[in-house]
Design a protein around this motif. Structure first.
Motif, mmCIF file in Angstrom:
data_model
loop_
_atom_site.group_PDB
_atom_site.id
_atom_site.type_symbol
_atom_site.label_atom_id
_atom_site.label_comp_id
_atom_site.label_asym_id
_atom_site.label_seq_id
_atom_site.Cartn_x
_atom_site.Cartn_y
_atom_site.Cartn_z
ATOM 1 N N ILE A 93 -4.838 7.570 -2.759
ATOM 2 C CA ILE A 93 -5.477 7.226 -0.990
ATOM 3 C C ILE A 93 -6.181 8.438 -1.541
ATOM 4 O O ILE A 93 -7.148 8.377 -0.029
ATOM 5 C CB ILE A 93 -3.757 7.113 -0.048
ATOM 6 C CG1 ILE A 93 -3.078 5.700 -0.735
ATOM 7 C CG2 ILE A 93 -4.731 7.081 0.970
ATOM 8 C CD1 ILE A 93 -4.012 4.491 -0.834
ATOM 9 N N TYR A 106 -4.325 8.326 7.347
ATOM 10 C CA TYR A 106 -3.375 7.621 7.286
ATOM 11 C C TYR A 106 -2.390 7.354 7.563
ATOM 12 O O TYR A 106 -1.698 6.162 7.859
ATOM 13 C CB TYR A 106 -2.899 7.684 5.537
ATOM 14 C CG TYR A 106 -1.922 6.862 4.795
ATOM 15 C CD1 TYR A 106 -1.666 5.871 3.928
ATOM 16 C CD2 TYR A 106 -0.414 6.829 5.226
ATOM 17 C CE1 TYR A 106 -1.323 5.282 3.422
ATOM 18 C CE2 TYR A 106 0.720 6.263 4.333
ATOM 19 C CZ TYR A 106 -0.321 5.461 3.751
ATOM 20 O OH TYR A 106 0.894 4.163 3.085
ATOM 21 N N VAL A 125 0.857 -0.994 0.152
ATOM 22 C CA VAL A 125 -0.031 -0.191 0.461
ATOM 23 C C VAL A 125 0.727 1.934 0.028
ATOM 24 O O VAL A 125 0.872 2.443 -0.605
ATOM 25 C CB VAL A 125 -0.651 -0.370 1.874
ATOM 26 C CG1 VAL A 125 -1.364 1.304 1.482
ATOM 27 C CG2 VAL A 125 -2.147 -1.415 1.037
#
Length: 224
Positions: free
Chosen positions: A77, A87, A68
């Protein structure tokens, strides 16, 4: 850009990728009998069970986090509605927890590999080297994730390491992105590529030996 940076962030990564690709093909072609990991459970089983369990479950989440963080661009994102604060909090706390579990597992396996005489004597040089490298790369990764981000100051690797990593795969490497990356992050990256380079010559090749055939195999029926 000096030649040293060119070597570290262009030549070395490509060299390790080439070695791992060619090495895997060569080893599979010449050493299929030695492809799977040799079990040392007969010499000691308790710490192997706990170390292996913690390491394998932890590394799954660590790898997912790296996929990711390195392969998915920051903009993607953000467009999903995930803020930078959310995040990074997830990366630090969830990633840190997965890293600690993985480090605990690899520490148990490292202590077992060197501390148990029977296991140590039956271990090859490659067995001992790879467990040390795994311990180092995971330990430094936890340092970066927890200590550096929480105690020293946040570092947004998605603006430097991630785009550099992706640039390797489109054959347009940009080593300047790595020039000002903190040294511990640089060491973590270089150790990771070193592990990829020696991967085909170690017991790590058993990662590719998941028995998918068992998933579609008919059940065995036992009759008296």
């Amino acid at each position: 850009m000096n030649y040293w940076n060119q070597f570290l962030w262009v030549v070395f990564p490509y060299m390790m990728i080439a070695i791992t690709l060619i090495g895997h093909i060569y080893r599979y072609s010449t050493d299929q009998l030695g492809w799977s990991s040799r079990s040392s459970e007969i010499f000691e089983s308790k710490s192997l069970r706990w170390g292996s369990l913690l390491f394998h479950y932890g590394i799954i989440f660590v790898i997912f986090g790296h996929i990711v963080g390195l392969l998915i661009p920051e903009k993607f994102i953000t467009d999903m509605g995930i803020s930078d604060r959310v995040y990074h909090a997830g990366a630090i706390y969830f990633g840190g927890a997965a890293g600690v579990v993985t480090l605990a597992g690899v520490f148990i396996l490292l202590f077992r590999r060197y501390g148990n005489k029977r296991v140590s004597k039956t271990s090859s040089f490659a067995d001992k080297l790879i467990i040390v490298l795994l311990f180092l790369v995971i330990g430094i990764g936890i340092y970066n994730t927890l200590f550096y981000n929480l105690a020293i100051g946040g570092f947004n690797y998605r603006l430097s390491i991630s785009p550099w990593f992706r640039s390797l795969f489109i054959f347009s490497p940009n080593p300047s992105l790595m020039a000002r990356v903190p040294i511990t992050f640089q060491i973590h990256v270089l150790l990771a590529f070193l592990i990829f380079g020696i991967w085909p010559f170690t017991r790590l090749v058993h990662v590719w030996s998941f028995p998918f055939a068992y998933m579609r195999r008919s059940h065995i029926v036992y009759r008296t």
